[in-house]
Scaffold this active site. Sequence first.
Site, PDB file in Angstrom:
ATOM      1  N   ASP A   1       0.682  -1.478  -0.495  1.00 21.91           N
ATOM      2  CA  ASP A   1       0.025   0.126   0.072  1.00 21.91           C
ATOM      3  C   ASP A   1       0.727   1.558   0.274  1.00 21.91           C
ATOM      4  OD1 ASP A   1       0.937   0.412   2.866  1.00 21.91           O
ATOM      5  OD2 ASP A   1      -0.952  -1.111   3.678  1.00 21.91           O
TER       6      ASP A   1
ATOM      7  N   ALA B   1       8.544 -14.151   6.436  1.00 18.99           N
ATOM      8  CA  ALA B   1       9.110 -16.350   6.590  1.00 18.99           C
ATOM      9  C   ALA B   1       8.333 -17.015   5.297  1.00 18.99           C
ATOM     10  CB  ALA B   1       8.940 -16.145   7.778  1.00 18.99           C
TER      11      ALA B   1
ATOM     12  N   TYR C   1      10.413 -26.861   7.908  1.00 21.78           N
ATOM     13  CA  TYR C   1       9.802 -25.420   8.642  1.00 21.78           C
ATOM     14  C   TYR C   1      11.096 -25.796   9.936  1.00 21.78           C
ATOM     15  CZ  TYR C   1       7.622 -21.773  10.806  1.00 21.78           C
ATOM     16  OH  TYR C   1       7.451 -20.682  11.790  1.00 21.78           O
TER      17      TYR C   1
END
Length: 312
Positions: free
Chosen positions: A46, A77, A141
Amino acid sequence: MKSSERFTVALIGASGLLGRAIAGELASARNAKDWRIVHTARSRVDNRSVKLDLLDYDAVRAFLRDFAPDAIVVTAAERRPDICEKDPARARALNVDALRVIAAEARSLGAWVLSISTDYVFDGAAPPYFPDATPAPLNAYGRSKLDGERALLASDPASCVLRLPLLYGPFTDWSESAVTSLTPAIVESANPANPPASMDAWATRYPTFTPDVAVVVRGMLEQHAKGATISGITQWSGDEPMTKFDIAERIARVLKVDAKLVAQHTPTDATPRPRDCHLDSGRLEALGIGRRTPFDIAITGLLANYPNVPDQ
């Protein structure tokens, strides 16, 4: 572009679930006029943010050199375990290599880095976990986030890692958090024509409200701004243990729906997940940093703000 009069913070990943909460907290802080906050975003850009793709390492270096921040908060991430498992190379590019680039550039600029990590660096077999506990991630992860921690602290031991568990908070769609993502299935299960919704009752989680984490981050930044830098590993967590089944029951009560829920007492995820990674938050608590909003109060407020619940 660095101001000599104001403390400049680069908030990398300001458009995400946690990034938005931190941006809001820093903007409303009593010392906000003394700070300059520069937001970055990759897709949801934005007029208050700078477009930045963390996989464009040259752009990352150029951004940091241009704005020369005093502190860098990294919330961006790849945080979806299933996606990390399917594409571990991309997960490492974001969670390790990009952080290594940020850390190296920050060190040359003399900037302090605060990077967000996860309770998934642990295997969940022996909670609670203190900051110096030995990590043992079970999935791609967790491994990528652990390697990111190590890359950051190897580059500059004065930098800081903040480990967090399951997050939830003001959202733009249900899927932004594993907490709110349960809502459509909960509501749909209340329809007599639909089957019950199966919910995990095996893993214990500690849902943590993003506005509370934002208060923690602001406190850590204030410490650094006054010369009392917090370095190394820190952790923050909600203190209410619950499974996704428990969370679903609470959401159903808030929405006043007669949900049909079935508890799953064995793990069913394709990607292995830890059973209980309760993080000890004592280090930050001892510094007087932190806030915890009771889950029922927080989730009631969130769902009241988003009344367009899927049709039953």
